[in-house]
Each structure stands twice: as C-alpha cells, then as structure tokens.
Enzyme design. Structure first.
Site: not given
Ligand SMILES: [Zn+2]
Length: 173
Positions: A46, A51, A95-96, A137-138, A141
């Site tokens: 995701g 991000q 998380c990226l 989670h997304e 963000h």
């Molecule tokens: Zn994340």
C-alpha cells in the site's frame, strides 16, 4: 510511468492532513500509475499520496499475497470508512516511510470503505484480513497518522530515533 521517491519519517508532510481530490484528470491518472509502480517496486502492499509528497486523498494498494494469483491493483480516491466490525485483529505492521521497523497494531478486523475511482465513480467494498489492515493504515496516512502513533510513546520514540539516524546516514552517503 516513473518511480517516485518515498518520504521517510520524520517529515512534516507525513503529519499533514491531505486535501480531497477535485480534478479527475490525466495528472491524477498518471500519479496513480506512478504510485502503483513505486509501491510494487519497493516492494509494498500500500502507498498513500502524502508518502510521495502529494497532499491529496489518494491511495493505492494490492494485498494479493499468493504467488500464483493475479495482482489486484486498486486506486482509492477520497476514501471514507463507512463501517467497522466490533471484532478486532492484530497485525504486525510496517510502512514504506519507516523502513525495517515493525510493530503489532490492533484495528477493526473488517471495514467497509467508500471511495471514488479514477473516473470519479463511487465504489464501496467490505475488506477483511490483510486488506482491512492495509486500507486503514493507508487512510490514516491521509490524516497525517502513522502506525507508530498507535504504539506506546517509548517504543514510538525509539523508532523515530532510529529513523533520524537512518536519514542522517542517507544524507551523508
Ligand atoms: Zn505506511
């Protein structure tokens, strides 16, 4: 298509609330394509627009994990959680924007989400399992919230310190 660079925590752009998407144009379609490519390349399941430094309510995801299954790239614009299950589920999240750091987070096990697709048409779906965790989670963000915000302050500070160090090393390299 082009790979976008992914912002690393801590970064004020990851703490900001993203603005609703209003223009369903080619620029938006290109951004969604680039985000999917960036997510698959990372690799991740995701990625939210903040991000990659874009403060818009847009996220992409694909939680198909089985080796031989077809991918299911999804683009969710202006997503809203419209229902959550009472049952809760705990997943070890990553998380990226916080590479190599993982922690257990408890969230509703199932959620119903409404969103607009790239054509501006409304879609609604109920997600379970990893998909439910990922979409929550997304969406977090888009509201400037990270998974580490669910952790105890000490654990969160430890991860943030590691990330500050990592960013310093990257800047020097
Ligand atoms: Zn994340």
């Amino acid at each position: 298509m082009a790979l976008k660079s992914i912002l690393l925590h801590p970064d004020p752009r990851l703490k900001a609330t993203a603005a609703p998407v209003t223009d369903f144009d080619k620029t938006l379609a290109r951004l969604a394509d680039d985000m999917l490519e960036t997510m698959y390349d990372a690799p991740g399941i995701g990625l939210a627009a903040p991000q990659v430094g874009v403060g818009k309510r847009l996220l992409v995801m694909d939680c198909v994990k089985e080796e031989n299954s077809a991918p299911r790239p999804m683009v969710l614009i202006n997503p809203e959680v419209t229902w959550v299950s009472e049952e809760r589920n705990t997943y070890e999240e990553g998380c990226l924007s916080i590479p190599d750091q993982y922690a257990e987070v408890e969230r509703p096990a199932e959620v119903e989400v409404s969103w607009l697709d790239l054509a501006g048409a409304q879609q609604t779906e109920r997600f379970g399992g990893l998909w439910a965790t990922c979409v929550q989670h997304e969406i977090d963000h888009l509201n400037g919230k990270l998974f580490i915000d669910y952790l105890k302050p000490l654990k969160r500070q430890m991860i943030t310190r590691k990330m500050v160090k990592l960013k310093r090393e990257k800047a020097r390299a």
